[in-house]
Enzyme design. Structure first.
Site, short mmCIF file in Angstrom:
data_model
loop_
_atom_site.label_atom_id
_atom_site.label_comp_id
_atom_site.label_asym_id
_atom_site.label_seq_id
_atom_site.Cartn_x
_atom_site.Cartn_y
_atom_site.Cartn_z
N HIS A 119 0.85 -1.20 0.00
CA HIS A 119 0.00 0.00 0.00
C HIS A 119 0.88 1.24 0.00
O HIS A 119 1.93 1.27 0.62
CB HIS A 119 -0.97 0.00 1.18
CG HIS A 119 -0.33 -0.27 2.50
ND1 HIS A 119 0.05 -1.54 2.91
CD2 HIS A 119 0.04 0.56 3.49
CE1 HIS A 119 0.59 -1.48 4.09
NE2 HIS A 119 0.62 -0.21 4.48
N HIS A 125 1.00 5.18 0.96
CA HIS A 125 0.35 6.24 1.75
C HIS A 125 0.49 7.57 1.01
O HIS A 125 1.61 7.94 0.60
CB HIS A 125 1.05 6.41 3.11
CG HIS A 125 0.97 5.24 4.03
ND1 HIS A 125 0.05 5.16 5.06
CD2 HIS A 125 1.72 4.11 4.12
CE1 HIS A 125 0.24 4.03 5.73
NE2 HIS A 125 1.25 3.37 5.18
P1 5GP Z 1 1.58 0.39 7.34
O1 5GP Z 1 1.99 0.72 8.74
O2 5GP Z 1 1.45 -1.09 7.10
O3 5GP Z 1 2.41 1.08 6.32
O4 5GP Z 1 0.14 1.04 7.19
C1 5GP Z 1 -1.05 0.38 7.40
C2 5GP Z 1 -2.12 1.45 7.38
O5 5GP Z 1 -3.37 0.83 7.19
C3 5GP Z 1 -2.20 2.24 8.69
O6 5GP Z 1 -2.02 3.62 8.43
C4 5GP Z 1 -3.59 1.91 9.23
O7 5GP Z 1 -4.22 3.02 9.84
C5 5GP Z 1 -4.34 1.47 7.97
N1 5GP Z 1 -5.37 0.48 8.22
C6 5GP Z 1 -5.23 -0.68 8.90
N2 5GP Z 1 -6.39 -1.37 8.92
C7 5GP Z 1 -7.27 -0.63 8.17
C8 5GP Z 1 -8.64 -0.83 7.81
O8 5GP Z 1 -9.28 -1.83 8.16
N3 5GP Z 1 -9.22 0.12 7.05
C9 5GP Z 1 -8.55 1.25 6.66
N4 5GP Z 1 -9.22 2.15 5.93
N5 5GP Z 1 -7.26 1.47 6.98
C10 5GP Z 1 -6.62 0.54 7.74
#
Ligand code: 5GP
Ligand code: ZN
Length: 138
Positions: free
Chosen positions: A101, A103
């Site tokens: 993903h 951001h």
């Molecule tokens: P990472 O730390 O893996 O780069 O980012 C994961 C992101 O996914 C986090 O910013 C978190 O808030 C978001 N996230 C996790 N679970 C969900 C979800 O069920 N729905 C949405 N919309 N965002 C999520």
């Protein structure tokens, strides 16, 4: 390929609802549920890739092309002053969801957010040694 037990595969396919701002046959863009700032969006491919190491060049190219369009839409809609594009790979780098993903985090003057790392001064020899190691591996 889609992974049965993957949260973002389910969000990407629509089987788990999300606050979607854009979707097409390859990608979904939706609001991060715990935003770092107003307008924080995530871009996910519908296909499952654990992280950047797994992604094919065509998907990566399309994804970044889409990111430029979403970035401009965020700027137009939110009048933000800047943007951080962040993409974490591996737990050590802060990846908590193991489906690639991107951001897109709008930034606002005086928002006080800190995404900075702690830079250190490197000797030219150190840079040169590492440069050669990476270059040889391309
Ligand atoms: P990472 O730390 O893996 O780069 O980012 C994961 C992101 O996914 C986090 O910013 C978190 O808030 C978001 N996230 C996790 N679970 C969900 C979800 O069920 N729905 C949405 N919309 N965002 C999520
Ligand atoms: Zn997945």
């Amino acid at each position: 390929m889609i992974k049965d037990d993957c949260l973002f595969c389910k969000i990407a396919s629509g089987s788990i609802p999300s606050a979607t701002v854009y979707e097409d046959s390859n990608f979904r863009v939706f609001m991060d549920v715990n935003p770092a700032s107003k307008g924080h969006c995530l871009i996910v491919p519908r296909e499952h890739f654990d992280n950047v190491y797994d992604m094919d060049a065509e998907t990566a190219g399309r994804l970044f092309s889409l990111a430029t369009g979403i970035a401009r839409a965020q700027r137009k809609a939110l009048k933000c002053d800047g943007l951080n594009i962040v993409q974490n790979n591996g737990a050590v780098a802060g990846q908590t969801v193991n489906h690639f993903h991107l951001h897109l985090i709008p930034r606002y003057e005086g928002d006080g957010m800190n995404l900075l790392w702690n830079p250190h001064k490197a000797e030219p020899e150190e840079l040169e040694e590492v440069r050669k190691m990476i270059r040889k591996s391309i």
